[in-house]
Design an enzyme around this catalytic site. Structure first.
Site, mmCIF file in Angstrom:
data_model
loop_
_atom_site.group_PDB
_atom_site.id
_atom_site.type_symbol
_atom_site.label_atom_id
_atom_site.label_comp_id
_atom_site.label_asym_id
_atom_site.label_seq_id
_atom_site.Cartn_x
_atom_site.Cartn_y
_atom_site.Cartn_z
ATOM 1 N N GLY A 29 2.447 84.017 113.164
ATOM 2 C CA GLY A 29 2.750 83.155 114.314
ATOM 3 C C GLY A 29 1.474 82.812 115.077
ATOM 4 O O GLY A 29 0.588 83.646 115.200
ATOM 5 N N GLY A 135 1.439 91.598 109.761
ATOM 6 C CA GLY A 135 1.742 91.062 108.429
ATOM 7 C C GLY A 135 0.479 90.589 107.719
ATOM 8 O O GLY A 135 0.209 90.963 106.575
ATOM 9 N N ASP A 158 2.707 89.542 120.995
ATOM 10 C CA ASP A 158 3.554 90.722 121.207
ATOM 11 C C ASP A 158 2.762 91.968 121.598
ATOM 12 O O ASP A 158 3.339 92.939 122.083
ATOM 13 C CB ASP A 158 4.348 91.037 119.932
ATOM 14 C CG ASP A 158 5.453 90.030 119.685
ATOM 15 O OD1 ASP A 158 5.563 89.075 120.467
ATOM 16 O OD2 ASP A 158 6.202 90.207 118.709
ATOM 17 N N GLY A 201 9.187 89.314 121.547
ATOM 18 C CA GLY A 201 8.918 90.745 121.431
ATOM 19 C C GLY A 201 9.923 91.323 120.468
ATOM 20 O O GLY A 201 11.021 91.713 120.879
ATOM 21 N N GLN A 305 6.044 80.569 124.999
ATOM 22 C CA GLN A 305 5.122 81.689 125.227
ATOM 23 C C GLN A 305 3.946 81.681 124.251
ATOM 24 O O GLN A 305 2.956 82.361 124.452
ATOM 25 C CB GLN A 305 5.873 83.019 125.076
ATOM 26 C CG GLN A 305 6.969 83.194 126.090
ATOM 27 C CD GLN A 305 8.031 84.165 125.594
ATOM 28 O OE1 GLN A 305 7.988 85.340 125.920
ATOM 29 N NE2 GLN A 305 8.967 83.684 124.806
HETATM 30 O O1 F6P Z 1 5.068 87.966 116.251
HETATM 31 C C1 F6P Z 1 5.067 87.144 117.343
HETATM 32 C C2 F6P Z 1 6.373 86.471 117.533
HETATM 33 O O2 F6P Z 1 6.112 85.721 118.651
HETATM 34 C C3 F6P Z 1 7.597 87.358 117.690
HETATM 35 O O3 F6P Z 1 7.791 87.875 118.951
HETATM 36 C C4 F6P Z 1 8.693 86.425 117.309
HETATM 37 O O4 F6P Z 1 9.839 87.104 116.862
HETATM 38 C C5 F6P Z 1 8.074 85.659 116.201
HETATM 39 O O5 F6P Z 1 6.714 85.584 116.494
HETATM 40 C C6 F6P Z 1 8.673 84.308 115.995
HETATM 41 O O6 F6P Z 1 8.060 83.728 114.892
HETATM 42 P P1 F6P Z 1 8.500 82.320 114.282
HETATM 43 O O7 F6P Z 1 7.902 81.283 115.141
HETATM 44 O O8 F6P Z 1 7.906 82.312 112.933
HETATM 45 O O9 F6P Z 1 9.974 82.283 114.271
#
Ligand code: F6P
Length: 379
Positions: A29, A135, A158, A201, A305
């Site tokens: 992300g 990851g 996070d 989070g 965020q």
């Molecule tokens: O890992 C950061 C994060 O912001 C998590 O809090 C959230 O669950 C995830 O990314 C969301 O990712 P995506 O945009 O791939 O759905």
């Protein structure tokens, strides 16, 4: 997986003297500060070491596409410091060791690490810098175990990477969430409502905790402290009896009731590395609304965020980490990640970075401080 990566064979990597070309990618992300890392790395690579920098596009995905790379020169990173996102693009797909594709509607997972190594050789990069969360750093660690010279740079809003005290992106995300809470306070008060604010989070409730304290909320719900609906309802009713006619509840997307698990969205990306969480804020609004006299509403902050210009703190941290990553590459300290420990930038083994997640200690000082102020954690 096929064979060990031998950078000497391509003439790209001679850690002490002779290193000419370095690859860099942003994975997982996005978060505010990624561009600041790229800028700092490219500027240091140019000014101090005279390397050329090869940007891999869209995380590890770029290694599997003919058009998946671009040159990163100083002129490409000018003006990047205040810009959110990443000019390289990012993805939470494309794990070379578990590469997922859809074949006739079915997900097939194959090990394409051999292709990734071949591509890195072809690109002539002597080292690869991986800017990412747990990851991406896990993939970086695996690549490093095959012999690829890897340096990691931690990122995530996070703040859940254990080897570093704070990740860049977190400060900006907390500021965004706090600003939203401030705005919701006045409308909650005017309507005598309970407003639920769902923040990101998935495993760690750092954003909820810090934004909750900064925003002066009544209830904070974290993945680390399973909650009971009845407890929250009692708390809100008791506050009402004492004259508090509105309440703000901040809930992390990964928070859950005692005995249950984090809620996931119905629509998932079958090729993604991680599952999509969501829904707990609206669910709580529904359930709480049946138990108390107040109207309950929910606002989901979601990807707001992750966007926007990085805060000054995040710009400085990202810049320090980007420059430090270049120095690590130059010194040949591979299989390591740059990290913030106290006030210093240090190098830690990649294995430390991905081993244990940094979660909110339920009995830690911040939670105790919040409890001192009467904030309810639903337990
Ligand atoms: O890992 C950061 C994060 O912001 C998590 O809090 C959230 O669950 C995830 O990314 C969301 O990712 P995506 O945009 O791939 O759905």
């Amino acid at each position: 997986m096929t064979g060990l990566y031998n950078p000497h064979r391509i003439g790209g990597a001679m850690p002490h003297g002779g290193l000419k070309r370095v690859g860099i990618l942003t994975g997982g992300g996005d978060c505010p500060g990624l561009n600041a890392v790229l800028r700092a790395f490219v500027k240091t690579a140019d000014a101090r070491f005279d390397w050329s920098v090869c940007g891999i596009l869209d995380g590890f995905e770029g290694l599997f596409r003919p058009d998946g790379v671009r040159e990163l020169r100083v002129e490409h990173v000018r003006g990047l410091l205040p810009r959110g996102g990443t000019i390289l693009g990012t993805s939470n797909r494309g794990d070379p060791f578990n590469y997922k594709t859809l074949v006739d509607g079915t997900v097939q997972t194959v090990d394409r690490s051999g292709d990734a190594l071949a591509r890195l050789r072809e690109l002539g990069v002597g080292a690869l810098v991986v800017v990412g969360g747990d990851g991406s750093q896990s993939i970086g660690l695996k690549l490093s175990q095959t012999g690829v010279p890897i340096v990691g740079v931690p990122k995530t809003i996070d703040n859940d990477l254990s080897a570093t005290d704070i990740t860049f992106g977190f400060d900006t995300a907390v500021a965004t969430a706090t600003d939203a809470i401030d705005k919701l306070q006045s409308t909650a008060e005017s309507h005598h409502r309970v407003m639920i604010v769902e923040v990101m989070g998935r495993h760690s409730g750092w954003i909820a905790l810090e934004a909750g304290i900064a925003g002066g909320v009544e209830v904070i719900l974290l993945p680390e402290i399973p909650f009971r609906l009845e407890r929250i309802a009692e708390y809100v009713q008791e506050r009402d009896r004492r004259g508090g006619k509105f309440s703000i509840i901040v809930i992390a997307e990964g928070a859950h009731q005692v005995g249950s698990q984090a809620m996931t969205l119905q629509r998932q990306d079958p090729l993604a590395i991680s599952v999509r969480l969501g829904g707990v804020g609206h669910w709580l609004a529904e359930e709480l609304g049946q138990r108390i006299h107040h109207e309950v509403r929910c606002a989901i902050l979601g990807h707001l965020q992750r966007g926007g210009s990085p805060s000054p703190f995040d710009r400085v941290l990202a810049t320090r980490l980007g420059a430090a990553a270049a120095h690590l590459v130059e010194r040949g300290e591979f299989g390591a990640m740059v990290a913030l420990r106290g006030a210093e930038i240090v190098a830690v083994p990649l294995s430390d970075a991905v081993g244990v997640r940094k979660t909110v200690p339920p009995d830690g000082e911040r939670v105790r401080t919040a409890r001192d102020l009467g904030i309810c954690f639903g337990d």
